[in-house]
Design a protein around this motif. Structure first.
Motif, PDB file in Angstrom:
ATOM      1  N   PRO A 162     -16.383 125.954 -16.617  1.00 32.64           N
ATOM      2  CA  PRO A 162     -16.658 127.017 -15.639  1.00 32.64           C
ATOM      3  C   PRO A 162     -17.878 127.862 -15.992  1.00 32.64           C
ATOM      4  O   PRO A 162     -18.474 128.477 -15.116  1.00 32.64           O
ATOM      5  CB  PRO A 162     -15.377 127.858 -15.680  1.00 32.64           C
ATOM      6  CG  PRO A 162     -14.317 126.902 -16.108  1.00 32.64           C
ATOM      7  CD  PRO A 162     -14.985 125.988 -17.087  1.00 32.64           C
ATOM      8  N   SER A 163     -18.248 127.883 -17.264  1.00 31.70           N
ATOM      9  CA  SER A 163     -19.423 128.655 -17.698  1.00 31.70           C
ATOM     10  C   SER A 163     -20.680 127.803 -17.764  1.00 31.70           C
ATOM     11  O   SER A 163     -21.745 128.304 -18.107  1.00 31.70           O
ATOM     12  CB  SER A 163     -19.168 129.265 -19.083  1.00 31.70           C
ATOM     13  OG  SER A 163     -18.063 130.121 -19.071  1.00 31.70           O
ATOM     14  N   GLY A 164     -20.545 126.511 -17.445  1.00 36.94           N
ATOM     15  CA  GLY A 164     -21.660 125.593 -17.611  1.00 36.94           C
ATOM     16  C   GLY A 164     -22.895 125.961 -16.820  1.00 36.94           C
ATOM     17  O   GLY A 164     -24.022 125.843 -17.310  1.00 36.94           O
ATOM     18  N   ASP A 165     -22.704 126.426 -15.566  1.00 34.19           N
ATOM     19  CA  ASP A 165     -23.872 126.755 -14.732  1.00 34.19           C
ATOM     20  C   ASP A 165     -24.622 127.966 -15.290  1.00 34.19           C
ATOM     21  O   ASP A 165     -25.857 127.961 -15.385  1.00 34.19           O
ATOM     22  CB  ASP A 165     -23.455 127.000 -13.286  1.00 34.19           C
ATOM     23  CG  ASP A 165     -22.398 128.081 -13.124  1.00 34.19           C
ATOM     24  OD1 ASP A 165     -21.794 128.496 -14.136  1.00 34.19           O
ATOM     25  OD2 ASP A 165     -22.180 128.523 -11.970  1.00 34.19           O
ATOM     26  N   LEU A 189     -33.508 122.845 -12.938  1.00 33.30           N
ATOM     27  CA  LEU A 189     -33.136 121.851 -11.933  1.00 33.30           C
ATOM     28  C   LEU A 189     -31.732 121.282 -12.181  1.00 33.30           C
ATOM     29  O   LEU A 189     -31.086 120.781 -11.258  1.00 33.30           O
ATOM     30  CB  LEU A 189     -34.152 120.699 -11.921  1.00 33.30           C
ATOM     31  CG  LEU A 189     -35.493 120.985 -11.242  1.00 33.30           C
ATOM     32  CD1 LEU A 189     -36.494 119.883 -11.561  1.00 33.30           C
ATOM     33  CD2 LEU A 189     -35.319 121.130  -9.735  1.00 33.30           C
ATOM     34  N   GLU A 190     -31.268 121.377 -13.417  1.00 36.02           N
ATOM     35  CA  GLU A 190     -29.964 120.826 -13.783  1.00 36.02           C
ATOM     36  C   GLU A 190     -28.809 121.793 -13.553  1.00 36.02           C
ATOM     37  O   GLU A 190     -27.644 121.418 -13.732  1.00 36.02           O
ATOM     38  CB  GLU A 190     -29.983 120.402 -15.258  1.00 36.02           C
ATOM     39  CG  GLU A 190     -30.931 119.244 -15.554  1.00 36.02           C
ATOM     40  CD  GLU A 190     -31.127 119.028 -17.042  1.00 36.02           C
ATOM     41  OE1 GLU A 190     -30.562 119.808 -17.840  1.00 36.02           O
ATOM     42  OE2 GLU A 190     -31.854 118.079 -17.408  1.00 36.02           O
ATOM     43  N   VAL A 191     -29.127 123.030 -13.156  1.00 36.00           N
ATOM     44  CA  VAL A 191     -28.058 124.015 -12.937  1.00 36.00           C
ATOM     45  C   VAL A 191     -27.283 123.631 -11.682  1.00 36.00           C
ATOM     46  O   VAL A 191     -27.858 123.534 -10.597  1.00 36.00           O
ATOM     47  CB  VAL A 191     -28.634 125.439 -12.786  1.00 36.00           C
ATOM     48  CG1 VAL A 191     -27.521 126.439 -12.455  1.00 36.00           C
ATOM     49  CG2 VAL A 191     -29.347 125.856 -14.060  1.00 36.00           C
ATOM     50  N   PRO A 192     -25.977 123.419 -11.810  1.00 40.58           N
ATOM     51  CA  PRO A 192     -25.190 123.014 -10.636  1.00 40.58           C
ATOM     52  C   PRO A 192     -24.957 124.185  -9.689  1.00 40.58           C
ATOM     53  O   PRO A 192     -25.075 125.341 -10.063  1.00 40.58           O
ATOM     54  CB  PRO A 192     -23.868 122.539 -11.259  1.00 40.58           C
ATOM     55  CG  PRO A 192     -23.748 123.319 -12.528  1.00 40.58           C
ATOM     56  CD  PRO A 192     -25.154 123.518 -13.027  1.00 40.58           C
ATOM     57  N   GLY A 193     -24.635 123.869  -8.475  1.00 42.60           N
ATOM     58  CA  GLY A 193     -24.374 124.904  -7.483  1.00 42.60           C
ATOM     59  C   GLY A 193     -23.282 124.460  -6.534  1.00 42.60           C
ATOM     60  O   GLY A 193     -22.665 123.417  -6.721  1.00 42.60           O
ATOM     61  N   PRO A 194     -23.058 125.222  -5.490  1.00 39.92           N
ATOM     62  CA  PRO A 194     -23.750 126.489  -5.201  1.00 39.92           C
ATOM     63  C   PRO A 194     -23.213 127.633  -6.043  1.00 39.92           C
ATOM     64  O   PRO A 194     -22.158 127.518  -6.648  1.00 39.92           O
ATOM     65  CB  PRO A 194     -23.435 126.705  -3.715  1.00 39.92           C
ATOM     66  CG  PRO A 194     -22.076 126.056  -3.549  1.00 39.92           C
ATOM     67  CD  PRO A 194     -22.071 124.858  -4.453  1.00 39.92           C
TER      68      PRO A 194
END
Length: 264
Positions: A162-165, A189-194
């Motif tokens: 859950p803290s990955g982004d 660019l690797e940061v997941p979303g939304p």
């Protein structure tokens, strides 16, 4: 003060008559387990204030924190849970950290926990909160300018947690501050979303594009930001500057006028 003048310190004061530290702690624990937080708090705070039971103080603070959390007295609960971290690590360390994380999620403020975190060895972190605590630890190091340490800490966070982004965004920010724009851009660019972390990453990517003359990259990053995001007006304003650099005056003016529009 009078006792200090006599050369008697508080720790040297006699234990109040009849106070059984272990039994009082057990009483407080039973009241907490019975969901009687107010009664538990009175018993345990009296134990702490007596200064007669140093061996029981850490656990008493932790139990008071748990009781006050049940009463939704978040700031008072936080105070007592942070006190636990002032003692040698023990059985109350991990549950106190878990409750401090719970409070920070509600209040949106993890600053006190971040500052206290170095006093809690990683071996005493709650298993379910490891990635979240590691992210906070990385943020603390980043705020202090310890970029290499922050990068190492944030890179250890599981990207699927859950803290990955948030950790990925902070890692990109760390790399940018280390003047590694290409790697920072790839990380953004690797940061997941939304979510807010991805929105912040897109802003960071847009700024890298603007700063290094990669205007197409900047325009694409700003354009991908969620238009319902609270960061969209900021992205729109910054995008207008990118278009100005490209001599696209109409587009730049259009973005600026959109910000002024009553229908925005």
């Amino acid at each position: 003060m009078f006792l200090m003048l006599l050369g008697v310190t508080e720790s040297a004061q006699p234990r109040p008559a009849g106070l059984d530290c272990a039994r009082t702690l057990d009483e407080g624990h039973e009241l907490v387990q019975a969901h009687k937080p107010l009664a538990a708090s009175h018993v345990l705070v009296d134990l702490i204030d007596s200064q007669a039971c140093p061996a029981q103080e850490a656990e008493a603070h932790g139990l008071v924190g748990k009781a006050l959390l049940e009463l939704e007295m978040l700031h008072s609960a936080e105070h007592h849970l942070l006190q636990v971290l002032r003692y040698e690590p023990g059985p109350m360390t991990a549950p106190s950290l878990s409750r401090l994380l719970e409070i920070s999620r509600v209040t949106g403020d993890s600053s006190a926990l971040r500052e206290a975190l170095p006093r809690a060895p990683e071996s005493h972190w709650p298993r379910r909160g490891e990635d979240e605590l590691r992210t906070l630890s990385g943020l603390r190091l980043l705020e202090r300018g310890q970029l290499s340490e922050a990068r190492e800490e944030l890179a250890r966070v599981d990207p699927d947690s859950p803290s990955g982004d948030k950790a990925r965004y902070l890692l990109g920010l760390t790399l940018y501050q280390q003047e590694r724009p290409r790697t920072a851009a790839q990380t953004f660019l690797e940061v997941p979303g939304p979510g807010r972390a991805q929105d912040l990453a897109l802003l960071g990517l847009g700024r890298i594009g603007y700063e290094y003359g990669r205007y197409e990259l900047a325009m694409r990053a700003y354009g991908e930001l969620d238009h319902d995001s609270e960061l969209w007006p900021e992205a729109l304003f910054e995008r207008s500057y990118v278009q100005l650099r490209q001599h696209e005056l109409e587009g730049s003016m259009g973005d600026l006028l959109s910000l002024k529009s009553p229908h925005f």
